[in-house]
Structures are given as structure tokens and as C-alpha cells.
Design an enzyme around this catalytic site. Structure first.
Site, PDB file in Angstrom:
ATOM      1  N   ASP A 190       0.852  -1.180   0.000  1.00 10.34           N
ATOM      2  CA  ASP A 190       0.000   0.000   0.000  1.00 10.34           C
ATOM      3  C   ASP A 190       0.894   1.238   0.000  1.00 10.34           C
ATOM      4  OD1 ASP A 190      -2.240   1.523   0.088  1.00 10.34           O
ATOM      5  OD2 ASP A 190      -2.783   1.065   2.150  1.00 10.34           O
ATOM      6  N   LYS A 222     -10.929  28.975   0.459  1.00 15.39           N
ATOM      7  CA  LYS A 222      -9.951  27.994  -0.030  1.00 15.39           C
ATOM      8  C   LYS A 222     -10.716  26.931  -0.821  1.00 15.39           C
ATOM      9  CE  LYS A 222      -9.574  24.260   3.370  1.00 15.39           C
ATOM     10  NZ  LYS A 222     -10.730  24.451   4.229  1.00 15.39           N
ATOM     11  N   ASP A 280      -3.968  -2.031   5.687  1.00 14.79           N
ATOM     12  CA  ASP A 280      -4.379  -1.525   6.995  1.00 14.79           C
ATOM     13  C   ASP A 280      -5.890  -1.464   7.162  1.00 14.79           C
ATOM     14  OD1 ASP A 280      -4.918   0.495   5.238  1.00 14.79           O
ATOM     15  OD2 ASP A 280      -3.659   2.004   6.204  1.00 14.79           O
ATOM     16  N   ASP A 283      -8.556  -4.562   2.908  1.00 14.86           N
ATOM     17  CA  ASP A 283      -7.333  -5.316   2.647  1.00 14.86           C
ATOM     18  C   ASP A 283      -7.389  -6.740   3.190  1.00 14.86           C
ATOM     19  OD1 ASP A 283      -5.921  -3.159   1.415  1.00 14.86           O
ATOM     20  OD2 ASP A 283      -5.624  -2.280   3.388  1.00 14.86           O
TER      21      ASP A 283
END
Length: 889
Positions: free
Chosen positions: A330, A442, A617, A621
Site C-alpha cells: 500500500d 480555499k 491496513d 485489505d
């Protein structure tokens, strides 16, 4: 059209529900039809059956046969120690069986960890009113209320939301926070749709009403659970080799037993005497100490790995690491530090790295830092007595950057805001400063730049010209090409009584900020070490392909101009054959991949005969971690699900620790060969006395109980010491061991049986005849097994084997290198093992208990002086062979 592509009203209608929720009667009927919203367990063998399997594998059956033969022999001829041998082997079977059962039991806890990720209760609209109920009672069509911090209980379609963002890393593997909306989506993939909330993920901020469309095993979360349950781990390379070795040794033992029985019949031995010695031959050749020695060597290796931040959950995985030929890693948290940070800013027509801001005066751009610090949706929480921000990791990084530049400046009060959403791709806040009201904005450059009519250049504010717009676009592309997430920052001053719809107009652009998840500094060197070791590294991530490629280039994972980058969408169109062919590419990256796709990649690599290590993690997975030859979970950022499915846990989430663990794994396989050589060598001096007894009709030089003293006594600790040898300096400068390469090579067998073993047998038989000759025995004389001379002679034979094994432990430290190269005291366990070996030898020879138990008598000093030259001669001859082997190579 798919559910996420429909409007809110159409989605509700499709699910035969209502914006105010289901009626209780309807929900009850659906609960019966669709079942409880829980993770179902696949049927598994009962613990009793698993326990029985631990005692019935092939090597266990060989040991059971040895036990049976030992007890039969004890019944036929009591007092020869066969009964004690039977009980000793039985103890070995029990210890190994119970240990194997415990390891298998611990390995099947992944689904229990999955269940913990789902909440226990949820707020649901039933009969037009909101109520709290058990998550298991949710059904498709239920409308749930969600807010900041809630765990999402089922797959839902958003129907109302305000400032909603979720963290989907546990399911999709993508680290960035996801902004959500209620409107229809044009996305083809449901999991990428901004109006979908997935079970097992978390609401980071905002509020929402959502309608449930999938529960239990029908959710994406449930599909992952199903994949995890359906995956069956293959035996490790070491387990397969131990099975092969045990079959080979068992076959050899039985063949020798039958051969000796035939020889005995041919020379006229009585049937029962012949049968007894055939049993002795079989038992002598069964390496009772092999499994406990391998188990203890692996356990000691796990302790060394733990010191290098690699925690091993399943013992066979220690050696599997050494066979690894491909690492599927990963990106987030493994190759990178798993923390967003501001890396670069673009102000005044130039790029400035954050590391240079301390030496570069940027006071004119104070508004840039104020936007970074104040324009966010973070919440302040108390953690261990400290006030810390909670929310989107990107906004936390911006706040930390802004604070570092502004110092202890007091925060202006926020009086208004327009939250971020996926359509606008920007956020606006209004603050009351000492100079009046100020607006901070932003967001994505493509949505902020068109709303700016001025730009700040140092202390000057000028209109944005066409060439300035071109420069800003190029700057944005250049930063994105480095894998940075780019945000534009702007501001303006306003007067009280403003119109909210005009807040984001006539803005002053103050600069661009580029954020990244920085690579770990140790990773480039670790990747280079993998290259030298012939190990291929493939990045498999849920992140954007541009980000993945930029990081891959920065850390040196990608070196060519045109590496192959395959997205999840492309991978779905690949057949298994196409995927295997694609994996032949020199450099390849997989991006935007899902749980089932990661599993496909692992399966394809294994079909290519690769030994695959996979890192992960998240919940997504788990299937790949379980399928891989070695599953590696993150200890810091990893979920319990990933840890339970994995074979190894990285305590520091660092790719470099994987490489260290592989180095230890390679050393383990080398060390197993070392102590196999050591153990098998002593088989020859244990067999030759029986051969001489049958063929030449001499007194039996070595009893069964004395063989037990060697196999499960004096040999054990030195063998373990060889199992704890540190990695050879060149261990990571050679390619991975081929899958087909056996543990027992011809070079090992010939060295153990035809060279070292023969020398030990000569020493043992010479010592036996030396004592008989000194006592006046002549060939053909009968000798009772209870006479002092016979007891001393067998003690001399046993003592010679043990002394030769003391020398042999140094010789077995390397097949080619001289034992002097390592130093006599470089492995303290060898010194301790020899000390214990000598202590046991003295106990057997010179104590009444030892004499009675093992059928020995004390030896005079001249016998030891007679044995010593044989040990020295073996050292000289083996060192000469090694020198010749080094020159030949």
C-alpha cells in the site's frame, strides 16, 4: 439507472419507502425477508475436529508409529528403555499438536474483528418519528439520521445533508476525506459516488439523513467479509518442505528397518530379536527432535523480528518471508508517513518549499497563512489533557502550517460560513478582525481562480491579467505533477450588512498551497535493498493514479519513463490471463483498486509461481492479506480486521521494517538447513552400531535409550543455537529461493550422511572397541548387557558421538565459510548449548542416576584422550573441504 444515479425522490420510490421512514409492520416483514443486519459466519470445523487434525498430519502419524513400535518393543523386551522413548515421543506429539491448534485458532478471528466495526445502535425514523434501535434490526428502506463521529451501520443513499464528509479508508483504501451530497451522480461505480455512504465507515463532519439500500452480507462491507471467509491460506513453503522431509525420512527409516530385518533373517537371527532391532533402526532414524527444534527456532526468530518492529502472528510465516519474491505494498502509511503536510507554496510567481520559509521573508503573505489557519471545519477536542484539532487530516495540516507562520496571533471570531460541498469544491468563512470583516476562501483552483479579479504580488495587489492566469494554471499543473494536492487561497474585506451570495465574488488571490503525504525517509534505501535481493515491489493503492505515480518516482520505486499504471476501472475489464501478462511489465502500479481487485492481483501473482507478501491496513485489505503467502498489517494505523487477517504486524507501519523482516526470514531458512545438517549427522553413528551388531555379531554398541539421550537431549540446545544464527552479510544480495528448491538438497544429505556422519560413526565405533579391548574382550566372546565392561563400552560410544557433535556444531555454522571466520563466541547460544551438552554428558557418565537411566558406567580419562583426536580430525577434514569448495566457486 443505478440507485446513485437517481434523484432523491426516485431513489426513495425505488426502495418502496418514504422520506419519513418505514412503518413498523413493513420493517418487520422486511427483517424476515432480508435477514438481520449482521455479518454472518461461514461454517467452520468444530474445535474438536481441528484439535484432532493437529495430531493426524503426516509427520504426527510417523511419530505415532514410532510410539507404537516403542511400546511394542518395550512389551517384548522390558528394561531396554523403549517405554521411556515412547513416552518422550508422545510428549513431542502433544506439545506440537496443541501448539498447532492454538496457532490455527488465533488465525481465524478476522470475522470477529469485522463485527466490532459496526455500531450497536442507530437513530432510525419509524412510523414518522425518530427512535434509537439496534443496528441488527435495520432493513432496506429504513431512513437513518447521522452526524459527526457516527459509524455508518449499512450501505445508504444520502437524501439530505449539510457539510457532510466521511472517512472511507477502511473500506475503499483511499486516505482522503470524501465530501458527500444528496443529488444524483453520474459516476458508474457506486463506491465512488458522492451520494453513497458505506457500512463500516465514519462520518467526519456534518449531518445527514440517508436511506438504507443494503444490509448485512449484501453491503460492500459484507462482501469483504465474505471474501475474507472464502479465502483459504496455502501451506507455507516451510510447511510444505517439512511434510516432504518427514515423508523422505519416514520412508528411509522404514526402508532401513525392512532391510535390517531381511539381513537378520538371512544370517539366522531369531524372529523376535530381529524384529526388535528392526524397530530400533526405525526409531533411531525418526528425527523426534525435528518439529520441536523447528518450532523453537521459528519462535526465537519472532523475538528477533519483534526487535526490528515486525510482530509475527503465525510461526511458519517467519520462513515464508525469506521466500518472498514480490511485495504488493500500500502507499499511505507504509511508503508514506500517513500524515498530510504542506510541502510547497506558490506566491509572487515563484515556488517556495516550506523548508525554506524560515529563511524567506513572507510577511506580505500573512493572508495566505490566515486562510490556512482559519478557513476550516475542524473541531477542537481534549485528548489526554491536550486540546487537539479533529477532522479532515488535510485541514489539520493547513492549520498547523498557518499557526507555525502566524505564531501566537489571536484567532478572529467566525461570524458566518458557506460549507464545502462537491459541487462548489470550495469553502468560505467570514471573520470579525480588528480591521473589520474579512472573508477567507480555499478550494480547488479551477473553482476559486474564476472568482478572483486581483492577485497579490508581494505587497502589491494588481488585477489578474491573461498571462497571470496562464502562469497560475501552469503552476498548478507543475505542483500536481509532483503528487501534491493543490488548493487556491483568496480573501476580501467586506462591510457589515453584506449579501451572502456576493461573498465569493471579486476575491484577491493570495497564493497556491501544495500538500502531500510525505514519503518515509527510510523507504528509498529499503527499495534498493529489495532490488539487490531480487524482490519485486508493486504499489497497490486506493489513491489517485497521479498521486501514486508521483510518490513512486520520488521514492525510486519507478525509474523508467513510461511505467504501466493500471486503475481499478481498467482492471475490471482484464481477464485472468490478461492480468497475468500485464504483471510481466518491468514497473507496474495499481491505483483506485478495490478489495476484490487486490485479491485478484495476489491470485494472479501466485499463479505465476511468485511468493507474495501483501501490506494493508483497512477492512478492504483483509481478503488479500489472508490470501497472500505473507499478509502484513499496519500496527499503528491498521484496523483490528487487517491485523487479525495478517500473518505479520508492522509495529511502526514502515516499509523498511518489511525488508528487515525478510532478511531475518532468509536467515531462518538457512539456519534450518544448518541444524538439519547437525541433526542428521548424528543419525549415521546411531545406525552403524545396529548394522555392525547384525552383520558382525558383536555386542550392541548403542542402546535405544542412548539414542534418545542424543536426539532429545544433548543435540537439542546446540541445534537451537544454530537456529538463532544472525543473517549472513550477503543474504540480501542473492535472489529469492526458488519455490521448487527443496529443504533437503543432495549437498546437505551427502555432507551429513556420507562425510560428517561417517567420521562420527568411525569415532563412536573406535571408542566402543577401544574400551572393549582395554577390558580384555575378544571377538566372539559373549558379553552380558549388565556387566561393567559393556556399560563402559556403550558409554564410550555415546560419549564419542556427543564429543563429535560438539565439534560439529561449529562446522555446521556455514556450508562453505570457515568456522573461524565467525569467531568462537559470536553466537552466545552456541556456547551455552555446548555447556549444557557437556553438563548432560557428565550427568550421564558420572552420576548414579545417569548411569542407571541410560545404561552407562564412568569412563577413565584415557578414553577421552582417545576420542579427542577424532574430533580434531573432523575439524581439519571439513575445513579442508570448505576451502576446496570456496576455491571451486
Amino acid at each position: 439507472m443505478k440507485l446513485h444515479q437517481l434523484s432523491v425522490a426516485e431513489a426513495i420510490t425505488t426502495l418502496h419507502s418514504d422520506a419519513n421512514g418505514l412503518a413498523s409492520t413493513t420493517a418487520a416483514a422486511r427483517l424476515t425477508e432480508f435477514g438481520a443486519n449482521t455479518i454472518q459466519h461461514a461454517p467452520t470445523a468444530s474445535p474438536v475436529l481441528r484439535l484432532l487434525r493437529s495430531f493426524t498430519h503426516f509427520f504426527a502419524l510417523v511419530l505415532w508409529l514410532a510410539v507404537l513400535l516403542a511400546f511394542v518393543a518395550d512389551g517384548l523386551q522390558p528394561g531396554q528403555g523403549m517405554g521411556l522413548l515412547g513416552y518422550a515421543i508422545l510428549g513431542v506429539i502433544l506439545i506440537n499438536g496443541l501448539f498447532s491448534f492454538w496457532q490455527e485458532y488465533r488465525a481465524d478471528q478476522a470475522i470477529s474483528a469485522l463485527e466490532k466495526l459496526l455500531p450497536k445502535h442507530v437513530k432510525v425514523f419509524r412510523d414518522g418519528a425518530m427512535t434509537e434501535m439496534a443496528v441488527a434490526e435495520l432493513v432496506p428502506g429504513d431512513v437513518v439520521a447521522l452526524e459527526e463521529g457516527d459509524e455508518i451501520p449499512a450501505d445508504c443513499r444520502v437524501i439530505e445533508c449539510f457539510g457532510l464528509r466521511s472517512n472511507e479508508a477502511t473500506v475503499t483504501g483511499e486516505s482522503a476525506a470524501k465530501n458527500k451530497q444528496a443529488t444524483s451522480s453520474n459516476e458508474e461505480d457506486l463506491m465512488q459516488s458522492p451520494n453513497i455512504l458505506l457500512a463500516g465507515t465514519t462520518v467526519l463532519s456534518g449531518q445527514a439523513k440517508a436511506i438504507v439500500f443494503a444490509t448485512g452480507m449484501h453491503t460492500e462491507f459484507g462482501k469483504i467479509a465474505h471474501l475474507t471467509q472464502g479465502v483459504r491460506q496455502r501451506p507455507s513453503p516451510l510447511q510444505r518442505e517439512i511434510i516432504r522431509v518427514s515423508r523422505w525420512v519416514a520412508g528411509l527409516a522404514l526402508a532401513l528397518g525392512v532391510l535390517f530385518f531381511i539381513i537378520g533373517e538371512a544370517i539366522g537371527l531369531s524372529f523376535w530379536a530381529n524384529f526388535m532391532f528392526a524397530i530400533g533402526i526405525i526409531v533411531a532414524n525418526v528425527p523426534e527432535g525435528l518439529l520441536p527444534t523447528v518450532t523453537l527456532a521459528l519462535a526465537m526468530a519472532t523475538q528477533r523480528m519483534a526487535k526490528r518492529n515486525a510482530l509475527i502472528r503465525h510461526l511458519p510465516s517467519v520462513e515464508t518471508l525469506g521466500s518472498t519474491s514480490v511485495i504488493c505494498t500500500d502507499k499511505t502509511g507504509t511508503l508514506t508517513q500517513n500524515r498530510m503536510t504542506v510541502r510547497q507554496v506558490y506566491v509572487g510567481n515563484e515556488f517556495i518549499d516550506v523548508a525554506q520559509t524560515a529563511s524567506r521573508p513572507l510577511q506580505a503573505y500573512q493572508h495566505l497563512f490566515e486562510v490556512a489557519n482559519y478557513c476550516n471545519e475542524l473541531k477542537l477536542t481534549r485528548n489526554h489533557g491536550e486540546i487537539q484539532p479533529w477532522g479532515d487530516p488535510m485541514e489539520i495540516a493547513l492549520m498547523q502550517f498557518g499557526k507555525s507562520m502566524l505564531g501566537d496571533q489571536a484567532s478572529p471570531a467566525r461570524v458566518d460560513e458557506i460549507p464545502f460541498d462537491t459541487d462548489r469544491k470550495r469553502q468560505t468563512t467570514v471573520h470579525q478582525s480588528a480591521e473589520g470583516l474579512i472573508v477567507y476562501v480555499k478550494g480547488a483552483p479551477e473553482t476559486v481562480l474564476p472568482r478572483c479579479n486581483q492577485i497579490q504580488q508581494d505587497s502589491d495587489i494588481t488585477p489578474i491579467a491573461t498571462d497571470s492566469q496562464q502562469q497560475l494554471t501552469e503552476a498548478q499543473e507543475q505542483m500536481a505533477g509532483k503528487g501534491l494536492r493543490v488548493l487556491a487561497c483568496a480573501y476580501r474585506r467586506i462591510q457589515p450588512g453584506y449579501a451572502r451570495e456576493t461573498l465569493e465574488q471579486e476575491l484577491i488571490l493570495v497564493g497556491l498551497i501544495g500538500l502531500e503525504d510525505p514519503p518515509r525517509p527510510e523507504v528509498p534505501a529499503a527499495l534498493e535493498k529489495c532490488r539487490q535481493a531480487g524482490i519485486r515491489t508493486i504499489m497497490v493503492t486506493g489513491d489517485h493514479p497521479h498521486t501514486a505515480l508521483a510518490i513512486a518516482r520520488e521514492i525510486g520505486l519507478v525509474r523508467t519513463v513510461t511505467p504501466v499504471v493500471i486503475t481499478g476501472a481498467q482492471l475490471r475489464r482484464f481477464s485472468p490471463t490478461e492480468l497475468q501478462l500485464a504483471l510481466d511489465a518491468e514497473e507496474i502500479i495499481f491505483a483506485r483498486v478495490g478489495a476484490d481487485q487486490k485479491l485478484r492481483i495476489v491470485t494472479a501473482l501466485q499463479a505465476k509461481k511468485e511468493v507474495v507478501a501483501v501490506t494493508g491496513d483497512g477492512v478492504n485489505d483483509a481478503p488479500a492479506l489472508k490470501k497472500a503467502d505473507i499478509g502484513i498489517a499496519m500496527g499503528v494505523s491498521g484496523t483490528d480486521v487487517a491485523k487479525e487477517a495478517a500473518d505479520m504486524i508492522l509495529l511502526d507501519d514502515n516499509f523498511a521494517s518489511i525488508v528487515s523482516a525478510i532478511e531475518e526470514g532468509r536467515a531462518v531458512f538457512d539456519n534450518i538447513r544448518k541444524f538439519l545438517t547437525y541433526i542428521l549427522t548424528s543419525n549415521v553413528p546411531e545406525i552403524i552400531p545396529y548394522l555392525a551388531f547384525v552383520l558382525f555379531k558383536i555386542p550392541l554398541p548403542l542402546t535405544i535409550i542412548q539414542i534418545l539421550a542424543v536426539d532429545l537431549g544433548t543435540d537439542m540446545l546446540p541445534a537451537l543455537a544454530l537456529g538463532a544464527e544472525p543473517p549472513h552479510p550477503s543474504v540480501m544480495q542473492r535472489p529469492p529461493r526458488p519455490r521448487q528448491e527443496p529443504l533437503l538438497r543432495w549437498s546437505l544429505l551427502s555432507r551429513a550422511y556420507l562425510f560428517l556422519g561417517i567420521m562420527e560413526a568411525i569415532a563412536a565405533m573406535s571408542a566402543f572397541f577401544y574400551v572393549l579391548n582395554q577390558g580384555g574382550w575378544n571377538y566372539g566372546d559373549s558379553l552380558a548387557t549388565t556387566t561393567p565392561l559393556y556399560l563402559q563400552a556403550t558409554a564410550a560410544c555415546l560419549g564419542a558421538i556427543i564429543v563429535m557433535q560438539v565439534a560439529n556444531v561449529f562446522l555446521c555454522r556455514d556450508e562453505r565459510e570457515s568456522f573461524m571466520r565467525f569467531g568462537l563466541f559470536s553466537n552466545h547460544l552456541i556456547v551455552a548449548g555446548i555447556a549444557v551438552e557437556i553438563g548432560l554428558l557428565l550427568f550421564i557418565m558420572y552420576t548414579p542416576w545417569g548411569n542407571q537411566l541410560f545404561g552407562t558406567a564412568p569412563l577413565s580419562m584415557d578414553v577421552w584422550w582417545f576420542i579427542a583426536p577424532f574430533a580434531f580430525g573432523m575439524l581439519v577434514l571439513e575445513e579442508s573441504r570448505k576451502a576446496w569448495a570456496r576455491r571451486s566457486r
